[in-house]
Design a protein around this motif. Structure first.
Motif, mmCIF file in Angstrom:
data_model
loop_
_atom_site.group_PDB
_atom_site.id
_atom_site.type_symbol
_atom_site.label_atom_id
_atom_site.label_comp_id
_atom_site.label_asym_id
_atom_site.label_seq_id
_atom_site.Cartn_x
_atom_site.Cartn_y
_atom_site.Cartn_z
ATOM 1 N N SER A 278 37.238 -3.777 16.044
ATOM 2 C CA SER A 278 36.337 -4.850 15.607
ATOM 3 C C SER A 278 35.766 -5.632 16.787
ATOM 4 N N LEU A 279 36.428 -5.589 17.941
ATOM 5 C CA LEU A 279 35.932 -6.284 19.131
ATOM 6 C C LEU A 279 34.788 -5.539 19.816
ATOM 7 N N VAL A 280 34.765 -4.229 19.670
ATOM 8 C CA VAL A 280 33.838 -3.406 20.456
ATOM 9 C C VAL A 280 32.380 -3.824 20.299
ATOM 10 N N PRO A 281 31.868 -4.050 19.079
ATOM 11 C CA PRO A 281 30.441 -4.415 18.966
ATOM 12 C C PRO A 281 30.069 -5.709 19.687
ATOM 13 N N HIS A 282 31.043 -6.548 19.990
ATOM 14 C CA HIS A 282 30.767 -7.841 20.631
ATOM 15 C C HIS A 282 30.862 -7.771 22.156
ATOM 16 N N LEU A 283 31.229 -6.602 22.677
ATOM 17 C CA LEU A 283 31.314 -6.430 24.120
ATOM 18 C C LEU A 283 29.930 -6.178 24.711
ATOM 19 N N PRO A 284 29.749 -6.392 26.024
ATOM 20 C CA PRO A 284 28.516 -5.948 26.676
ATOM 21 C C PRO A 284 28.342 -4.442 26.475
ATOM 22 N N PHE A 285 27.153 -4.021 26.110
ATOM 23 C CA PHE A 285 26.882 -2.616 25.786
ATOM 24 C C PHE A 285 27.779 -2.138 24.637
ATOM 25 N N GLY A 286 28.125 -3.074 23.735
ATOM 26 C CA GLY A 286 29.045 -2.732 22.648
ATOM 27 C C GLY A 286 28.537 -1.636 21.748
#
Length: 301
Positions: A67-75
């Motif tokens: 669930s964190l991945v889409p909020h990362l840079p280049f998510g």
């Protein structure tokens, strides 16, 4: 569109060895965590509870990470790449094709290739037994490694896919009915059965559509329960009936002959590299069916 791109990347590039020499595969990381928990907690009393707690806690962790991945840079890009590496279409097709290629060289080459994808004894297999092993692995792993990951991504996005992969990895490591894992791995095995219930039956439907064989559902329903697994029988029966070959049957594990019933017993038993090639073709035709559906969903959304 994330799923469409992930499927394309996996189909084109498969498992890039150069990448996994530098970075651990996500499934390997999951496996290391499960192995650590096995060594740490698979002892003493209340092993069923301990095993369940391990799988639940790890599932919560991977769901949170997903669930964190889409909020990362280049998510968005990371999400596509993670989904791609957790779908195993090209690598499955390559491993099954290697059995066909091996058989065309010699029995020993065929045995060596099939030993990479089955858990049974292979040292005395003849060509039909090698071919059955490859075709069965193609059917079962298409369900576990392609249809189920895509299904759970469609249902719950990357977190759902990662939880499925965690459960499937746990089942492959500790979900055995042995003295060591009967209790500790029970929850992992049951969770994997639950998560694969729908995808296994969908895989049978995908194979029907891929072969345009609308008449075989009754035969699939008849033979699927013959398999010792509550789920693996569905893709295996569909593959067997669609290709008109007999699968399963007697085989040896750790030197002991197991007299399993035949799936589609009326099908051809004297099979070889040609039938393995046909199974590989069906893997790709099935992939195209799923890809077309994923495209329609992406366009509609």
């Amino acid at each position: 569109m994330t799923l469409v791109l992930a499927m394309l990347i996996d189909a084109l590039f498969g498992e890039p060895d150069w990448a996994w020499k530098r970075l651990p595969h996500p499934a390997v990381i999951m496996g290391r965590a499960i192995g650590w928990a096995d060594a740490k907690f698979n002892k003493g009393e209340q092993r069923i509870l301990k095993g369940a707690a391990v799988v639940v806690i790890l599932s919560v962790v991977v769901w949170w990470l997903g669930s964190l991945v889409p909020h990362l840079p280049f998510g968005g890009l990371i999400e596509v790449l993670l989904a791609a590496v957790l779908i195993a279409q090209k690598s499955l097709a390559q491993h099954v094709q290697a059995v066909s290629d091996g058989l065309r060289k010699s029995l020993s080459h065929g045995r060596q290739a099939v030993s990479m994808i089955v858990g049974r004894d292979t040292c005395e297999m003849d060509e039909p037994a090698i071919s059955r092993g490859a075709i069965e692995s193609a059917a079962e792993n298409f369900s576990d490694g392609v249809v189920a990951p895509i299904f759970w991504f469609m249902i719950a996005g990357l977190p759902g896919l990662m939880v499925y992969k965690l459960a499937n990895t746990a089942d492959s490591m500790i979900g055995y009915r042995t003295d060591k894992y009967e209790e500790f791995g029970k929850f992992a095995a049951r969770l994997d059965d639950v998560l694969n219930w729908g995808p296994a039956r969908l895989t049978a439907i995908v194979f029907m559509i891929a072969q345009r064989r609308w008449d075989i559902w009754g035969l699939i329903r008849r033979d699927a329960p013959l398999h010792r697994s509550p789920n693996a029988g569905w893709p295996e029966a569909a593959m067997a009936v669609a290709l008109n070959v007999a699968l399963s049957g007697p085989r040896s594990y750790e030197g002991k002959l197991r007299d399993f019933p035949w799936v589609n017993g009326a099908g051809a038993r004297d099979i070889g590299a040609k039938e393995v090639d046909q199974a590989v073709d069906m893997l790709w035709t099935g992939w195209l069916v799923i890809f077309a559906f994923a495209m329609l969903v992406a366009i509609a959304c």
